[in-house]
Design an enzyme around this catalytic site. Structure first.
Site, mmCIF file in Angstrom:
data_model
loop_
_atom_site.group_PDB
_atom_site.id
_atom_site.type_symbol
_atom_site.label_atom_id
_atom_site.label_comp_id
_atom_site.label_asym_id
_atom_site.label_seq_id
_atom_site.Cartn_x
_atom_site.Cartn_y
_atom_site.Cartn_z
ATOM 1 N N LYS A 1 -10.159 -33.939 35.490
ATOM 2 C CA LYS A 1 -9.310 -33.326 34.433
ATOM 3 C C LYS A 1 -9.503 -31.851 34.361
ATOM 4 C CE LYS A 1 -10.796 -32.747 30.636
ATOM 5 N NZ LYS A 1 -11.363 -31.654 30.077
ATOM 6 N N LYS B 1 -13.833 -20.852 30.763
ATOM 7 C CA LYS B 1 -14.703 -21.990 30.900
ATOM 8 C C LYS B 1 -13.895 -22.826 32.074
ATOM 9 C CE LYS B 1 -16.705 -26.068 30.289
ATOM 10 N NZ LYS B 1 -16.693 -27.018 29.151
#
Length: 321
Positions: free
Chosen positions: A243, A174
């Protein structure tokens, strides 16, 4: 879960925000009950779930627990809170759909296994639109048998599921995927601002890019909407995109891989945060770049009679990854 339970497991969902709420709604829309917990009661009802008093109550009452939370910090705060791990029971499968640090994921998986449960990390891709339609792509790390055990649950909101390897592999893949997403989105935004300032027809520019080697998910699926003032609903905010890029740089550093291309998205999404777009969909990075390039906007509402309300309304804030 027992053999009798495998076809109809009881499902719990923790984190029913922008993405989690859509995934849970896919389950409840199929007539399957979901016990949900979120700090915002309206998110639970909006997903069609039954409200639990706490995350611990969800774990105690569910065969399968789905987590959809912003990052590892929030996941850890919930998992390591008093009572959560004590509520884990034999045969239970917990699926973390968040974008989390693989190291944190592996540590949690060990703790859950000590209590007889299985912890799967399942990175998701496709954004809010795919979550709403139930066509997400999942990249899963952890026990393959446990994945098969919960596949019928995941099928409610996904169309493609990849088993990527051992614990942490799903979240690793991911992060790799999200980094490419960040690079292509920020780079395409810069190119489109340049095209606007050059006086080019933006639809023609996109047609050329999409028929050429510069094609990407951003040029195919995002910018054809953005140039008409539709920034699309949901999706990662600029804060969450930054992030994810930061997590990627930490990952590749730990692997000993030089990250020569991370400076671009770090600068772009950092700029968007600094200019007030922190909690807006990451597609607005194009406006941040436009701001420092002379106040450029790809879409001019005066050309189509729009008042810009559609674009503004599409810029939803997101709380979950």
């Amino acid at each position: 879960m027992t053999d009798a339970d495998t076809t109809t497991p009881s499902i719990g969902f923790i984190g029913l925000g922008n993405m989690g709420g859509r995934m849970a709604r896919c389950i409840t829309a199929a007539g399957v009950p979901v016990l949900g917990f979120d700090t915002r009661a309206e998110s639970i009802s909006g997903a069609g779930a039954d409200a639990a008093a706490s995350a611990v109550d969800v774990v105690a009452a569910s065969d399968v627990v789905l987590l959809s939370l912003p990052d590892s910090r929030v996941v850890e705060a919930i998992v390591y809170a008093e009572g959560f791990l004590d509520a884990v029971h034999d045969g239970q499968v917990i699926v973390d759909l968040s974008t989390s640090s693989p190291d944190s994921t592996r540590a949690i998986a060990t703790k859950v296994a000590e209590r007889g449960g299985v912890y799967l990390d399942a990175g998701i891709s496709g954004g809010a639109a795919a979550a709403e339609k139930g066509t997400l792509t999942l990249m899963v790390g952890g026990d393959g048998d446990a994945l098969e055990q919960v596949r019928s649950v995941l099928d409610h909101f996904s169309s493609t599921v990849f088993h990527c390897g051992e614990s942490g592999a799903g979240h690793t893949v991911k992060l790799l995927n999200n980094f490419l997403n960040a690079v292509t989105l920020s780079a395409t935004a810069e190119v489109m601002v340049a095209a606007k300032k050059a006086g080019l027809d933006l639809e023609t520019v996109l047609d050329v890019i999409n028929a050429s080697s510069g094609v990407s998910f951003a040029s195919l699926n995002r910018f054809p909407k953005i140039i008409h003032g539709d920034y699309l609903k949901g999706g990662l905010t600029n804060t969450l995109m930054l992030k994810d890029v930061t997590l990627y740089t930490q990952l590749v550093t730990s692997l000993g891989v030089a990250s020569l291309n991370s400076a671009g998205p770090v600068a772009s999404f950092g700029l968007a945060r600094a200019l007030g777009y922190a909690d807006e969909i990451s597609n607005t990075v194009v406006d941040a770049i436009g701001d420092i390039s002379g106040g450029v906007r790809l879409h001019d509402p005066s050309h189509d009679g729009s008042d810009g309300a559609a674009a503004d309304g599409a810029q939803e804030k997101e709380t979950n990854a």
